[in-house]
Design an enzyme around this catalytic site. Structure first.
Site, short mmCIF file in Angstrom:
data_model
loop_
_atom_site.label_atom_id
_atom_site.label_comp_id
_atom_site.label_asym_id
_atom_site.label_seq_id
_atom_site.Cartn_x
_atom_site.Cartn_y
_atom_site.Cartn_z
CD GLU A 317 31.31 25.00 52.76
OE1 GLU A 317 30.37 24.98 53.57
OE2 GLU A 317 31.18 24.76 51.55
CB CYS A 409 24.04 20.11 51.93
SG CYS A 409 25.29 20.96 52.93
#
Length: 652
Positions: A317, A409
């Protein structure tokens, strides 16, 4: 619980805003306004989004907290649920972000719709907290032996950061300090364990740094500023283990004042940068500002997608190398755009560069807007710039939006960010020649002016970004002599016109260079700006190999894309190209779209299934036919179902 040891109350200490710098925070004399001072009109796409966020997204998030098991994770610790733990180790943060979203919505609209839920949630959190102050349901209920044992992966400080931000927001917005008491007790435990002069320890996922500085601003307690500074100063001292993705992944490879290259997990780097910039705003340490300016330049000139997204690699990521920006494999996590929005806002408070507000506009209208659909209940975690027709769901990058994610998230992060978006519209600048209101985001709104600017209301009327006309009106007062309103000139706006007092006034070279039009007090009421919103084709730097030989279409701040659904069934989105600059026609605007749909003529090449073929050095590709196609705002892609999409259209 013991009474809070607060030096100041929220009402006297801070604005009702997500970043309210203290008395040392304005090296250039720039101060934010409270959320309650800026009302974004539903005539604006952002205003409509805020209404949808309040009526759909926040209730949806509250519902999903139950469905996903987050609330049961708290209940099971104290024997109020027999359900197994569900979610990642940091799932508590989902609840705290939703509470923060509710808090800023209270500040924005004054709603009481969520009061009962807040009562229940905060009471539950308080029951779960241990007498020491510790609060982390995965550790408490699953692995108590891991308490503060693996800071690189168990996210205790990250979760605490979101708890602090929720608590501060709720106290500022509603005067409710129950959650603040909980947050301070946990923060005090961390300070006793990892504060200056104590055990070495930093979070594997930054976020607590900016939260601690906001706690310092809110309470007046220097303790929290010192803890944040200590955590920031410890980076680059080999505290976290060098395993998995390595120390660069955690931003622990170099000391903060030397780290000019953004690296590792994109969200972590950007959250850390927000905290470092907050530290500069409070201390005025020039070395921090210098390194943040250098890193901001590199992030946004070498590692940002055209949509305002960040992160080019799925595996960790992370940011890739400079100019490594693949369109179809873009990870472009929603939370990375949100983290950059928070960081760039703080950079705007710290500096004078017009590009800060330009980048925020790009993010709000494109990457962030694309992350949730028009229902407000379906989300993208990853926001690629191209979707191939055979793309399948993988690595939090599904082929179409989802109502929630195992790693959830992003949805609550969207909710809290849109609820607080009014705070990013304008600032007040204290200049030697008098104060000025700076209008950074060009949208329909009402701004309550501070007493230094006459105490009236500045009304901004516009249909921007659908239309380029913007008019200013002062209601209920008058700007005092020597004051002014400054309006941002977007970097793409070539040929802007301004009318004051019924007469056209040229924009000066100094204003163009500064990036803001200066309108003196006497000329503000009735002043009208006209921004050119001509469609324009954009090419990437030649080092961005992934899109070399391709162009993208923008109009004003809006990025466009081509979807398969807007092509005849027999023509694939991967087979079209532009043999030359085509005419672009604007279709009549809709009442809900952020900008008009644009129609262009595209060439279609004969399908060729050969993976490789002889090179043609002279003759350009010959189209088999032409087709008229409609390009839609990137923020709306995927709303009509899954299918191929591309932002970058080949020219060869």
């Amino acid at each position: 619980m013991a009474p809070l040891d607060l030096q100041q109350t929220a009402s006297s200490a801070c604005l009702c805003a997500p970043a309210a710098p203290g008395p040392h925070a304005h090296p250039v004399g720039r101060a934010p306004l409270g959320i309650d001072a800026v009302r974004i009109s539903p005539e604006s796409p952002l205003g409509r989004w805020q209404e949808r966020n309040a009526s759909r997204t926040i209730p949806h998030c509250i519902e999903q907290l139950e469905i996903s098991g987050v609330m049961d994770n708290f209940r099971r610790v104290i024997g109020e649920s027999g359900a197994p733990y569900r979610g990642f180790v940091f799932a508590d943060s989902d609840l705290y972000k939703v509470i923060e979203a509710v808090a800023w919505e209270i500040a924005r609209s004054g709603t009481h719709d969520f009061d009962a839920w807040l009562d229940e949630a905060i009471a539950l959190i308080a029951r779960v907290q241990e007498p020491t102050g510790y609060l982390h349901t995965w550790i408490q209920g699953v692995r108590p032996d891991k308490r503060f044992a693996e800071l690189e992966r168990n996210h205790e400080m990250y979760v605490l950061g979101h708890l602090i931000q929720a608590a501060v927001a709720l106290d500022r917005a509603a005067g409710r300090d129950g959650l603040l008491r909980v947050a301070i007790r946990f923060a005090a435990l961390v300070d006793r364990r990892f504060g200056p002069g104590r055990e070495d320890g930093i979070p594997g996922h930054p976020e607590i740094e900016t939260a601690l500085i906001e706690l310092h601003r809110h309470t007046g307690e220097a303790r929290w500023l010192h803890l944040a500074e200590h955590l920031i100063n410890q980076r680059g001292h080999d505290i976290l283990p060098d395993e998995g993705f390595g120390r660069r992944y955690y931003q622990d490879h170099a000391r903060v004042r030397e780290a000019v290259d953004p690296t590792g997990h994109a969200v972590r780097q950007l959250y850390l940068n927000a905290g470092v910039t907050d530290l500069f705003l409070e201390t005025g340490e020039s070395a921090l500002h210098d390194v943040m300016r250098a890193q901001w330049e590199r992030v946004h000139e070498r590692k940002m997608y055209l949509s305002g997204a960040f992160g080019s690699r799925h595996r960790d990521e992370s940011f890739g190398n400079d100019y490594e920006l693949p369109a179809d494999r873009a990870y472009a996590e929603t939370c990375a755009t949100i983290a950059d929005l928070h960081w760039t806002w703080r950079m705007l408070l710290a500096g004078e560069d017009r590009r800060y507000a330009d980048v925020m506009e790009r993010e709000l209208y494109n990457a962030l807007a694309a992350s949730v659909d028009e229902s407000g209940t379906r989300f993208f975690y990853s926001n690629p710039m191209q979707r191939r027709p055979d793309r399948f769901s993988e690595e939090n990058a599904p082929a179409q939006r989802q109502p929630w994610y195992a790693c959830a998230c992003c949805p609550p992060n969207i909710a809290r960010t849109i609820a607080q978006a009014g705070a990013y519209v304008a600032t007040v600048r204290q200049a030697p020649d008098g104060p000025a209101l700076e209008l950074h985001q060009l949208l329909a709104c009402e701004i309550e002016l501070p007493e230094s600017l006459g105490g009236g209301t500045l009304t901004v009327r516009t249909r921007y970004p659908a239309d380029g006309e913007i008019s200013l009106h002062v209601v209920g007062g008058a700007l005092p002599p020597g004051t002014a309103v400054q309006v941002r000139i977007p970097v793409w706006a070539d040929g802007i016109t301004l009318r004051v007092g019924g007469k056209q006034r040229p924009v000066s070279e100094a204003e163009q260079a500064h990036g803001y039009i200066q309108i003196p007090a006497d000329d503000v009421d009735g002043a009208t700006l006209q921004l050119p919103l001509r469609p324009r084709w954009i090419a990437a730097n030649h080092r961005v190999d992934a899109v070399r030989g391709a162009v993208a279409l923008e109009r004003g701040p809006i990025l466009y894309c081509l979807e398969q659904v807007d092509l005849p069934e027999e023509i694939a989105a991967d087979d079209v190209f532009l043999p030359g600059p085509p005419d672009v026609a604007e279709l009549p605007p809709t009442t809900t779209g952020p900008a008009p749909v644009l129609r262009v003529s595209l060439a279609v090449r004969d399908p060729d299934d050969r993976l490789y073929r002889p090179a043609s050095w002279v003759e350009p590709a010959e189209p088999s036919r032409n087709v008229e196609a409609e390009l839609v705002p990137f923020s709306t892609w995927g709303n009509r179902g899954p299918g191929a999409m591309r932002v970058w259209i080949p020219t060869i």
